[in-house]
Design a protein around this motif. Sequence first.
Motif, mmCIF file in Angstrom:
data_model
loop_
_atom_site.group_PDB
_atom_site.id
_atom_site.type_symbol
_atom_site.label_atom_id
_atom_site.label_comp_id
_atom_site.label_asym_id
_atom_site.label_seq_id
_atom_site.Cartn_x
_atom_site.Cartn_y
_atom_site.Cartn_z
ATOM 1 N N ARG A 273 -22.694 11.098 -10.843
ATOM 2 C CA ARG A 273 -23.012 12.292 -10.062
ATOM 3 C C ARG A 273 -22.190 13.499 -10.491
ATOM 4 O O ARG A 273 -22.520 14.636 -10.140
ATOM 5 C CB ARG A 273 -22.778 12.013 -8.575
ATOM 6 N N GLN A 274 -21.119 13.279 -11.251
ATOM 7 C CA GLN A 274 -20.280 14.393 -11.713
ATOM 8 C C GLN A 274 -20.808 15.037 -12.989
ATOM 9 O O GLN A 274 -20.246 16.029 -13.457
ATOM 10 C CB GLN A 274 -18.848 13.900 -11.942
ATOM 11 N N MET A 275 -21.878 14.483 -13.530
ATOM 12 C CA MET A 275 -22.371 14.993 -14.804
ATOM 13 C C MET A 275 -22.827 16.444 -14.708
ATOM 14 O O MET A 275 -22.617 17.237 -15.634
ATOM 15 C CB MET A 275 -23.521 14.115 -15.307
ATOM 16 N N LYS A 276 -23.460 16.812 -13.622
ATOM 17 C CA LYS A 276 -23.922 18.192 -13.481
ATOM 18 C C LYS A 276 -22.749 19.164 -13.482
ATOM 19 O O LYS A 276 -22.833 20.256 -14.075
ATOM 20 C CB LYS A 276 -24.749 18.345 -12.206
ATOM 21 N N LYS A 277 -21.655 18.776 -12.825
ATOM 22 C CA LYS A 277 -20.467 19.628 -12.840
ATOM 23 C C LYS A 277 -19.913 19.750 -14.257
ATOM 24 O O LYS A 277 -19.521 20.834 -14.698
ATOM 25 C CB LYS A 277 -19.404 19.058 -11.897
ATOM 26 N N SER A 278 -19.893 18.629 -14.982
ATOM 27 C CA SER A 278 -19.433 18.667 -16.374
ATOM 28 C C SER A 278 -20.308 19.584 -17.215
ATOM 29 O O SER A 278 -19.806 20.356 -18.043
ATOM 30 C CB SER A 278 -19.452 17.252 -16.969
ATOM 31 N N LEU A 279 -21.618 19.504 -16.991
ATOM 32 C CA LEU A 279 -22.545 20.342 -17.747
ATOM 33 C C LEU A 279 -22.314 21.817 -17.458
ATOM 34 O O LEU A 279 -22.318 22.656 -18.376
ATOM 35 C CB LEU A 279 -23.986 19.951 -17.419
ATOM 36 N N ASP A 280 -22.095 22.156 -16.188
ATOM 37 C CA ASP A 280 -21.846 23.554 -15.829
ATOM 38 C C ASP A 280 -20.562 24.066 -16.469
ATOM 39 O O ASP A 280 -20.529 25.163 -17.043
ATOM 40 C CB ASP A 280 -21.755 23.693 -14.301
ATOM 41 N N ILE A 281 -19.493 23.291 -16.357
ATOM 42 C CA ILE A 281 -18.211 23.723 -16.931
ATOM 43 C C ILE A 281 -18.329 23.878 -18.440
ATOM 44 O O ILE A 281 -17.865 24.862 -19.024
ATOM 45 C CB ILE A 281 -17.094 22.720 -16.571
ATOM 46 N N ALA A 282 -18.963 22.890 -19.084
ATOM 47 C CA ALA A 282 -19.116 22.944 -20.535
ATOM 48 C C ALA A 282 -19.970 24.137 -20.959
ATOM 49 O O ALA A 282 -19.652 24.827 -21.943
ATOM 50 C CB ALA A 282 -19.740 21.645 -21.037
ATOM 51 N N THR A 283 -21.050 24.397 -20.232
ATOM 52 C CA THR A 283 -21.961 25.490 -20.585
ATOM 53 C C THR A 283 -21.247 26.829 -20.584
ATOM 54 O O THR A 283 -21.325 27.598 -21.550
ATOM 55 C CB THR A 283 -23.143 25.534 -19.602
ATOM 56 N N TRP A 284 -20.532 27.105 -19.519
ATOM 57 C CA TRP A 284 -19.931 28.427 -19.414
ATOM 58 C C TRP A 284 -18.617 28.520 -20.174
ATOM 59 O O TRP A 284 -18.165 29.626 -20.499
ATOM 60 C CB TRP A 284 -19.796 28.798 -17.942
#
Length: 471
Positions: A273-284
């Motif tokens: 469930r933390q993958m979306k947070k990882s994706l957001d942090i990585a993206t920006w």
Amino acid sequence: MVVKQVSADQGPLVDGSDSDEKGLEMKRAPSQNAVSMWGATAILSSYCVSSSTAIMPFVFGYLGFVGGPLMMGIFFWVCSTLQKVVLDISLANPGAHTMPESAAVAIGPRAGRLAYFCQFLNQQLCLPAYLLFVIKSLKETLYPLGSHTDGLNLFPEWTRCNILWLVVPLLPAVWAINSQRSFQDSGRVCQVTAIVNVVQVCIIVAVVMSNPHGTTDSLAPSAPLWGTNFALNNDKASQGYWVKVFQAMALFNYCYEPCFIATEVMHEMKDKRQMKKSLDIATWTMFAIYCAAGVVPVYFWGWQRRENGLQELGHGKFAVLANICLLLPSSVDFLVTAISLNKMALEVFDPGIDINDWGAGTRAKWFFVSLPAMMVTLALLCFVPRITTLLGLLTSCVIPTAQLLLPAAMAIMASRRNLLGRSLTSAEYVAIAMGVNIGLLSVVLGSSSTFYVIFFQSDFNGSFFCELVAG
């Protein structure tokens, strides 16, 4: 970058019947080292970032130091929003551990095969791009060895031959590919790579700030333009030169491509469930890195920048360090992608092979499977020598399809078939509409500019092996 072999190990469900859509059960080895949220963030934010920072001055030069980041921000938001929907499809359908498998669930086996083909082709076309960055950074690091413009004649003339600089890294690369078949602690490796990427950007900013009028190796300073010149023309000296403008826009697809690894990374995490947070942090994080690497040179030195921005930093110790920061991650990207490509090929030609068997028979199979990819890499470097043209082969069809068009179709179909466990939000519908349009536009921009350069602008005059190969 290290997780690409996960998809290759697992393979997609592409042989199939309609029943494959609902039950994607495959034999998978249990994860020995679960990836943490920060490990996943490092993997996503370090994948091909070091090579992308090198082309940012070129991209923002033609798109503007304000217009470029604005367009990139919109592109990143659309891609990350669609990617989150793909992740939700995988979470709601536990048998789908890869993006191709998720496509097969949401749309059907043909979509799974298309996604698998895109992933395979992406890895094959990435190999020459990564190797070319390795060659460029190696030559800059060892300058004046290998330089065609060295007036001191410190080294024999044969050391300037480009084919030498192609073969030198290719031979140890083949050895490395045949001496390794898997990687451990990928999150930790990528955390180191992420730090190297930040160091590289800091060096770029520092060199530009300390040389406001450019270095002896940079192009003459030009006016810093804030936006794109949409008065497109055929004047190669103009910021509105349509080939370069189209290439710059299409290169967004190369700079951000989590579609090939995000689903696999998620299923290696302790808490999916933390993958979306990882994706957001990585993206920006990537967005900030790219803006720093591109905006500062364009603002201080003007819009007319080289395709490889590191070649404009000169040959001082900081420029050498910046090229080392490009050399090491690009080498790892090449190695991991090649190993992953081998595994994907073996899934087709010899699915029962035990890659942990280091006997002579398995070694021979691995070696002969690796040869076609290396031969294609060599051929592309010989006949498509420019960095932007090589990357154009990726951005013309492969990545827009895998990152924008296919996820948009997956989102619509998954919603209609109640495979998400929820309804799509208004923002997701906006991202779907924009994704389809941006994806189709990327195909037009990337293919038209790339094939125009290949068929109408490629110049093979001069010494082929010494000046044109990997030029």
